[in-house]
Design a protein around this motif. Sequence first.
Motif, PDB file in Angstrom:
ATOM      1  N   SER A   1       0.894  -1.280  -0.077  1.00  9.86           N
ATOM      2  CA  SER A   1      -0.226  -0.062  -0.071  1.00  9.86           C
ATOM      3  C   SER A   1       0.708   1.206   0.005  1.00  9.86           C
ATOM      4  CB  SER A   1      -0.966   0.092   1.313  1.00  9.86           C
ATOM      5  OG  SER A   1      -1.531   1.274   1.318  1.00  9.86           O
ATOM      6  N   GLN A   2       1.950   1.201   0.761  1.00 10.26           N
ATOM      7  CA  GLN A   2       2.800   2.518   0.836  1.00 10.26           C
ATOM      8  C   GLN A   2       3.507   2.669  -0.382  1.00 10.26           C
ATOM      9  OE1 GLN A   2       2.803  -0.118   3.214  1.00 10.26           O
ATOM     10  NE2 GLN A   2       2.084   0.678   5.015  1.00 10.26           N
TER      11      GLN A   2
ATOM     12  N   HIS B   1       2.005   6.693  -6.688  1.00  4.67           N
ATOM     13  CA  HIS B   1       0.950   7.993  -6.826  1.00  4.67           C
ATOM     14  C   HIS B   1       1.698   9.132  -6.749  1.00  4.67           C
ATOM     15  CE1 HIS B   1      -2.667  10.249  -6.909  1.00  4.67           C
ATOM     16  NE2 HIS B   1      -2.409  10.638  -5.772  1.00  4.67           N
ATOM     17  N   ASP B   2       2.122   9.496  -5.507  1.00  4.85           N
ATOM     18  CA  ASP B   2       2.739  10.803  -5.080  1.00  4.85           C
ATOM     19  C   ASP B   2       3.817  11.412  -5.879  1.00  4.85           C
ATOM     20  OD1 ASP B   2       1.171  10.743  -3.280  1.00  4.85           O
ATOM     21  OD2 ASP B   2       2.700  10.102  -1.486  1.00  4.85           O
TER      22      ASP B   2
ATOM     23  N   SER C   1      -4.986  -0.762  -4.346  1.00  5.80           N
ATOM     24  CA  SER C   1      -5.653   0.595  -4.595  1.00  5.80           C
ATOM     25  C   SER C   1      -5.833   0.920  -5.939  1.00  5.80           C
ATOM     26  CB  SER C   1      -5.021   1.755  -3.891  1.00  5.80           C
ATOM     27  OG  SER C   1      -5.660   2.663  -4.148  1.00  5.80           O
TER      28      SER C   1
ATOM     29  N   SER D   1      -1.066  -3.415  -8.880  1.00  4.86           N
ATOM     30  CA  SER D   1      -1.733  -2.522  -7.851  1.00  4.86           C
ATOM     31  C   SER D   1      -3.057  -2.689  -7.353  1.00  4.86           C
ATOM     32  CB  SER D   1      -1.076  -0.900  -8.322  1.00  4.86           C
ATOM     33  OG  SER D   1      -2.034  -0.476  -9.147  1.00  4.86           O
TER      34      SER D   1
ATOM     35  N   VAL E   1       2.393   1.836  -3.536  1.00  5.77           N
ATOM     36  CA  VAL E   1       1.531   2.321  -4.432  1.00  5.77           C
ATOM     37  C   VAL E   1       1.376   3.787  -4.050  1.00  5.77           C
ATOM     38  CG1 VAL E   1      -1.023   2.210  -5.176  1.00  5.77           C
ATOM     39  CG2 VAL E   1       0.277  -0.001  -4.778  1.00  5.77           C
ATOM     40  N   TRP E   2       0.990   4.163  -2.844  1.00  5.69           N
ATOM     41  CA  TRP E   2       0.840   5.580  -2.783  1.00  5.69           C
ATOM     42  C   TRP E   2       2.276   6.278  -3.078  1.00  5.69           C
ATOM     43  CZ3 TRP E   2      -3.517   8.198  -2.728  1.00  5.69           C
ATOM     44  CH2 TRP E   2      -4.777   7.285  -2.381  1.00  5.69           C
ATOM     45  N   TYR E   3       3.329   5.646  -2.943  1.00  7.48           N
ATOM     46  CA  TYR E   3       4.390   6.428  -3.323  1.00  7.48           C
ATOM     47  C   TYR E   3       4.357   6.634  -4.668  1.00  7.48           C
ATOM     48  CZ  TYR E   3       9.388   7.271  -4.447  1.00  7.48           C
ATOM     49  OH  TYR E   3      10.575   7.842  -4.748  1.00  7.48           O
TER      50      TYR E   3
ATOM     51  N   ASP F   1      -4.697   7.798 -11.778  1.00  5.14           N
ATOM     52  CA  ASP F   1      -3.479   8.347 -12.516  1.00  5.14           C
ATOM     53  C   ASP F   1      -3.355   8.285 -13.857  1.00  5.14           C
ATOM     54  OD1 ASP F   1      -3.110   9.298 -10.071  1.00  5.14           O
ATOM     55  OD2 ASP F   1      -1.369   7.968  -9.648  1.00  5.14           O
TER      56      ASP F   1
ATOM     57  N   VAL G   1      -5.814   3.562  -7.253  1.00  2.65           N
ATOM     58  CA  VAL G   1      -5.372   5.212  -7.348  1.00  2.65           C
ATOM     59  C   VAL G   1      -4.526   5.281  -8.371  1.00  2.65           C
ATOM     60  CG1 VAL G   1      -3.240   4.986  -5.703  1.00  2.65           C
ATOM     61  CG2 VAL G   1      -4.445   7.339  -6.010  1.00  2.65           C
TER      62      VAL G   1
END
Length: 185
Positions: free
Chosen positions: A68-69, A75-76, A120, A116, A71-73, A126, A122
């Motif tokens: 999860s971290q 995204h960021d 998520s 991913s 995937v969000w990275y 994107d 996310v």
Amino acid sequence: SLSYDASCRVCKVFESLCCSSSTVEQIRQSLVKLLTFPLSVLPVEAIHIQQHSAAIISTMCRTAGFTSQQVWYLHDVQAITHMVRHLHELTLIPETESAGMWVLGVRCIVDVLAASVAVSSVLMGDFEAAGGSTLFVHLLKSSSPERYMRTINIVTRLLFDPQKTFEESVPFPAIGSILSTILTS
């Protein structure tokens, strides 16, 4: 050739390292470069480098996946946006289609998105925001019949969420839209 052998050896080492989510975490700062490299504009003669580096992504997505971290990275740092932009730049060079470089680029993006989705959606957002659906439609319309079939087979992987049964709705309407656009044009 010397270039082929060297590329193969180096990428095989990376493939074996990237089978572990802890290694993927350790290379986090270089992850965007790793994900975008196979989508970079390379001479057609260097397709072996694209193939070998794309194999790293496929192996990483298939074996380690993303936390999860991570995937969000991704995204960021707008990793998918960079990947879509690089693939678009690759499509501006006509001979890259006949060499099969577009297909490899699509596979890299789909591998990341598919890996991913369980964590998520996310990155799919994107992809859509970056114009990925439009780019995939363009690629499909512009591909030769042989590469069209390979590309459509890759894209359809996104129609199915491995966590759901086939009767459940398509998790990403944009992918359904790509197929609808292609089938009706």
